[in-house]
Design an enzyme around this catalytic site. Structure first.
Site, PDB file in Angstrom:
ATOM      1  N   ARG A   1     -15.503  17.790 -23.914  1.00 56.39           N
ATOM      2  CA  ARG A   1     -14.053  17.804 -23.603  1.00 56.39           C
ATOM      3  C   ARG A   1     -13.303  17.243 -24.809  1.00 56.39           C
ATOM      4  NH1 ARG A   1     -12.819  15.318 -18.219  1.00 56.39           N
ATOM      5  NH2 ARG A   1     -13.119  17.450 -17.486  1.00 56.39           N
TER       6      ARG A   1
ATOM      7  N   ALA B   1      -7.233  15.223 -17.547  1.00 58.12           N
ATOM      8  CA  ALA B   1      -8.019  16.317 -18.140  1.00 58.12           C
ATOM      9  C   ALA B   1      -9.161  16.735 -17.209  1.00 58.12           C
ATOM     10  CB  ALA B   1      -8.577  15.874 -19.485  1.00 58.12           C
ATOM     11  N   CYS B   2      -9.464  15.896 -16.211  1.00 59.78           N
ATOM     12  CA  CYS B   2     -10.533  16.238 -15.254  1.00 59.78           C
ATOM     13  C   CYS B   2     -10.175  17.460 -14.421  1.00 59.78           C
ATOM     14  CB  CYS B   2     -10.833  15.058 -14.337  1.00 59.78           C
ATOM     15  SG  CYS B   2     -11.686  13.734 -15.175  1.00 59.78           S
TER      16      CYS B   2
ATOM     17  N   ASP C   1       0.839  -1.200   0.000  1.00 60.68           N
ATOM     18  CA  ASP C   1       0.000   0.000   0.000  1.00 60.68           C
ATOM     19  C   ASP C   1       0.880   1.258   0.000  1.00 60.68           C
ATOM     20  OD1 ASP C   1      -1.791   2.026   0.506  1.00 60.68           O
ATOM     21  OD2 ASP C   1      -2.955   0.847   1.961  1.00 60.68           O
TER      22      ASP C   1
ATOM     23  N   ASN D   1      -8.804  10.449 -21.244  1.00 59.42           N
ATOM     24  CA  ASN D   1      -9.534   9.205 -21.531  1.00 59.42           C
ATOM     25  C   ASN D   1      -8.720   8.166 -22.295  1.00 59.42           C
ATOM     26  OD1 ASN D   1     -12.087   9.907 -20.377  1.00 59.42           O
ATOM     27  ND2 ASN D   1     -12.338  11.326 -22.081  1.00 59.42           N
TER      28      ASN D   1
ATOM     29  N   TYR E   1     -12.041  14.432  -7.813  1.00 61.31           N
ATOM     30  CA  TYR E   1     -10.941  13.726  -8.493  1.00 61.31           C
ATOM     31  C   TYR E   1     -10.080  14.747  -9.243  1.00 61.31           C
ATOM     32  CZ  TYR E   1      -8.777  10.809 -12.175  1.00 61.31           C
ATOM     33  OH  TYR E   1      -7.900  10.211 -13.056  1.00 61.31           O
TER      34      TYR E   1
ATOM     35  N   LYS F   1     -21.425  -3.420 -22.811  1.00 67.95           N
ATOM     36  CA  LYS F   1     -22.879  -3.406 -23.019  1.00 67.95           C
ATOM     37  C   LYS F   1     -23.238  -3.985 -24.387  1.00 67.95           C
ATOM     38  CE  LYS F   1     -23.649   0.590 -20.021  1.00 67.95           C
ATOM     39  NZ  LYS F   1     -24.097   1.986 -19.902  1.00 67.95           N
TER      40      LYS F   1
ATOM     41  N   GLN G   1     -23.164  14.687 -25.046  1.00 71.38           N
ATOM     42  CA  GLN G   1     -21.905  15.113 -24.413  1.00 71.38           C
ATOM     43  C   GLN G   1     -20.731  14.552 -25.220  1.00 71.38           C
ATOM     44  OE1 GLN G   1     -24.101  12.922 -23.181  1.00 71.38           O
ATOM     45  NE2 GLN G   1     -23.225  11.492 -21.698  1.00 71.38           N
TER      46      GLN G   1
ATOM     47  N   LYS H   1     -14.485   2.723 -17.516  1.00 67.69           N
ATOM     48  CA  LYS H   1     -14.724   4.006 -18.160  1.00 67.69           C
ATOM     49  C   LYS H   1     -15.558   3.794 -19.423  1.00 67.69           C
ATOM     50  CE  LYS H   1     -11.673   7.049 -17.269  1.00 67.69           C
ATOM     51  NZ  LYS H   1     -10.608   7.933 -17.719  1.00 67.69           N
TER      52      LYS H   1
HETATM   53  P1  NAD Z   1      -6.060   1.901 -12.745  1.00 68.99           P
HETATM   54  O1  NAD Z   1      -7.079   2.047 -11.678  1.00 68.99           O
HETATM   55  O2  NAD Z   1      -6.173   0.738 -13.675  1.00 68.99           O
HETATM   56  O3  NAD Z   1      -4.599   1.898 -12.120  1.00 68.99           O
HETATM   57  C1  NAD Z   1      -4.280   2.540 -10.907  1.00 68.99           C
HETATM   58  C2  NAD Z   1      -3.556   1.534 -10.045  1.00 68.99           C
HETATM   59  O4  NAD Z   1      -3.203   2.172  -8.798  1.00 68.99           O
HETATM   60  C3  NAD Z   1      -4.428   0.325  -9.693  1.00 68.99           C
HETATM   61  O5  NAD Z   1      -3.822  -0.881 -10.116  1.00 68.99           O
HETATM   62  C4  NAD Z   1      -4.530   0.386  -8.166  1.00 68.99           C
HETATM   63  O6  NAD Z   1      -4.541  -0.877  -7.532  1.00 68.99           O
HETATM   64  C5  NAD Z   1      -3.274   1.162  -7.809  1.00 68.99           C
HETATM   65  N1  NAD Z   1      -3.430   1.738  -6.470  1.00 68.99           N
HETATM   66  C6  NAD Z   1      -4.491   2.427  -5.963  1.00 68.99           C
HETATM   67  N2  NAD Z   1      -4.308   2.707  -4.670  1.00 68.99           N
HETATM   68  C7  NAD Z   1      -3.096   2.172  -4.335  1.00 68.99           C
HETATM   69  C8  NAD Z   1      -2.350   2.133  -3.129  1.00 68.99           C
HETATM   70  N3  NAD Z   1      -2.830   2.703  -2.013  1.00 68.99           N
HETATM   71  N4  NAD Z   1      -1.154   1.511  -3.130  1.00 68.99           N
HETATM   72  C9  NAD Z   1      -0.675   0.918  -4.249  1.00 68.99           C
HETATM   73  N5  NAD Z   1      -1.336   0.933  -5.437  1.00 68.99           N
HETATM   74  C10 NAD Z   1      -2.528   1.556  -5.477  1.00 68.99           C
HETATM   75  O7  NAD Z   1      -6.079   3.284 -13.568  1.00 68.99           O
HETATM   76  P2  NAD Z   1      -5.367   3.657 -14.931  1.00 68.99           P
HETATM   77  O8  NAD Z   1      -6.445   3.896 -15.922  1.00 68.99           O
HETATM   78  O9  NAD Z   1      -4.275   2.694 -15.247  1.00 68.99           O
HETATM   79  O10 NAD Z   1      -4.762   5.084 -14.544  1.00 68.99           O
HETATM   80  C11 NAD Z   1      -3.399   5.270 -14.204  1.00 68.99           C
HETATM   81  C12 NAD Z   1      -3.179   6.737 -13.829  1.00 68.99           C
HETATM   82  O11 NAD Z   1      -3.544   7.584 -14.929  1.00 68.99           O
HETATM   83  C13 NAD Z   1      -4.020   7.209 -12.632  1.00 68.99           C
HETATM   84  O12 NAD Z   1      -3.265   8.118 -11.884  1.00 68.99           O
HETATM   85  C14 NAD Z   1      -5.172   7.922 -13.290  1.00 68.99           C
HETATM   86  O13 NAD Z   1      -5.746   8.885 -12.432  1.00 68.99           O
HETATM   87  C15 NAD Z   1      -4.486   8.548 -14.489  1.00 68.99           C
HETATM   88  N6  NAD Z   1      -5.429   8.852 -15.572  1.00 68.99           N
HETATM   89  C16 NAD Z   1      -6.018   7.826 -16.259  1.00 68.99           C
HETATM   90  C17 NAD Z   1      -6.907   8.120 -17.277  1.00 68.99           C
HETATM   91  C18 NAD Z   1      -7.581   7.017 -18.058  1.00 68.99           C
HETATM   92  O14 NAD Z   1      -8.367   7.333 -18.956  1.00 68.99           O
HETATM   93  N7  NAD Z   1      -7.340   5.747 -17.785  1.00 68.99           N
HETATM   94  C19 NAD Z   1      -7.213   9.451 -17.596  1.00 68.99           C
HETATM   95  C20 NAD Z   1      -6.604  10.467 -16.860  1.00 68.99           C
HETATM   96  C21 NAD Z   1      -5.697  10.144 -15.861  1.00 68.99           C
END
Ligand code: NAD
Length: 327
Positions: A284, A119-120, A50, A178, A149, A200, A218, A192
């Site tokens: 967006r 982008a959020c 963690d 995204n 977020y 779906k 949207q 997402k």
């Molecule tokens: P994801 O949820 O698949 O990956 C995030 C990982 O972080 C997960 O495997 C989760 O287990 C791990 N995690 C969460 N809490 C944890 C903790 N306390 N200790 C250790 N690990 C932990 O998401 P993703 O889509 O792969 O996104 C990766 C990054 O990119 C994130 O920071 C997300 O906010 C950012 N992001 C993603 C998108 C998208 O469209 N996927 C868009 C904008 C930003």
């Protein structure tokens, strides 16, 4: 051999990034609170723990790394981040992960550190017109993200940049728009829009309908995972430029158009039933002027190609889980 640390290696983007780095010859340390759900990690070493826990973060930084990729976050699609039900966890968990990681990354054992913002974080008032959203990097302020977020992402990108100024930590801050593709969450509430749409459609019997949240007008753009990683790697290799920079596609579509695209890919005859649901901002799109200027590159894969690859993978997951259900 270069050493890289990937935080969030058990997630969608992190899992793909580990593979990409391995294909480039890196030695990779993967870190996550969970194993990857869909693939066996290719990381040379994988620590499960963690990142909210400082002792665990200290352990992950036991080696010197030329590159650190900080992707770990408490994260999900609209059903997770726009309902308001998980705001405290989202802000607290992701905030603390970033604070902990920066504390150890500021040592001189780290070459560069990448942070994935989103982008959020862009202000809602520039994203009210679905046909004309504004998301250039310089439009971030005055800040007014529409979700907690987004506020946490804004805070965290600022603290990465502050560590750059005060401690000379070489940071690279990107704002993802995204990202989608195979081997990501496709069911369970955190998926997402592209994955939800594929699921779906894959689950729907021919000549039925699928539910789409909102009026479907949207707009968004979606970036295929391989293109995202190409952008990330080019950004990491670039000199001086810290960002923030958008990593996204400029091919904007409405959500109903996205649904129609997936229906066409599937070959099924389906209709859309627009229902109430969490939607986020009205419009967006990525603005790629800065990335073109700084990296001399921008994504180019047509959305339909990425969606075809993604539908194929999610359809397989749906069919496999149906088979398991029958047994
Ligand atoms: P994801 O949820 O698949 O990956 C995030 C990982 O972080 C997960 O495997 C989760 O287990 C791990 N995690 C969460 N809490 C944890 C903790 N306390 N200790 C250790 N690990 C932990 O998401 P993703 O889509 O792969 O996104 C990766 C990054 O990119 C994130 O920071 C997300 O906010 C950012 N992001 C993603 C998108 C998208 O469209 N996927 C868009 C904008 C930003």
């Amino acid at each position: 051999m270069k050493r890289a640390l990937v935080c969030g290696a058990g997630g969608f983007i992190g899992g793909h990034l580990v593979k990409r780095l391995k294909s480039e010859g890196y030695w990779v340390m993967g870190v996550d609170i969970k194993d990857h759900e869909y693939v066996k990690t290719q990381a040379d070493e994988f620590l499960k723990g963690d990142l909210r826990n400082q002792n665990f973060v200290k352990e992950t930084f036991k080696y010197a790394y030329e590159e650190v990729y900080q992707l770990a976050a408490d994260m999900g699609g609209a059903g997770y981040i726009f309902t308001g039900n998980y705001d405290a966890d989202i802000m607290h968990n992701s905030g603390i992960i970033n604070l902990n990681i920066l504390e150890y990354a500021k040592s001189d054992k780290i070459g560069k550190i990448f942070y994935s913002s989103s982008a959020c974080m862009y202000p809602e008032h520039n994203q009210l017109d679905p046909n004309n959203p504004k998301c250039s990097e310089d439009s971030a302020y005055p800040a007014a993200p529409d979700s907690e977020y987004g506020w946490e992402k804004l805070f965290s990108e600022r603290i990465f940049l502050a560590f750059n100024r005060q401690y000379k930590l070489p940071v690279r801050v990107a704002r993802f728009h995204n990202i989608f593709g195979p081997e990501g969450t496709w069911t369970g509430g955190r998926e997402k829009a592209p994955a939800a749409m594929c699921r779906k459609v894959a689950e729907a019997p021919d000549n039925s309908s699928i539910e789409v949240w909102g009026d479907g007008k949207q707009t968004r753009s979606f970036l295929y995972i391989d293109e995202c990683l190409e952008g990330v790697r080019r950004f990491m290799d670039s000199k001086e430029f810290t960002g923030p920079v958008n990593i996204g596609s400029e091919e904007m579509v409405s959500i109903n158009q996205l649904a129609q695209m997936v229906m066409k890919i599937s070959g099924k005859n389906l209709s859309i039933n627009n229902i109430d649901g969490p939607q986020g901002v009205r419009g967006r799109n990525s603005d790629n002027k800065l990335i073109r200027e700084k990296l001399n590159w921008e994504p180019s894969l047509p959305l339909t190609e990425g969606m075809t690859r993604t539908y194929k993978w999610i359809n397989e997951q749906v069919q496999n889980s149906k088979l398991k259900g029958i047994k």
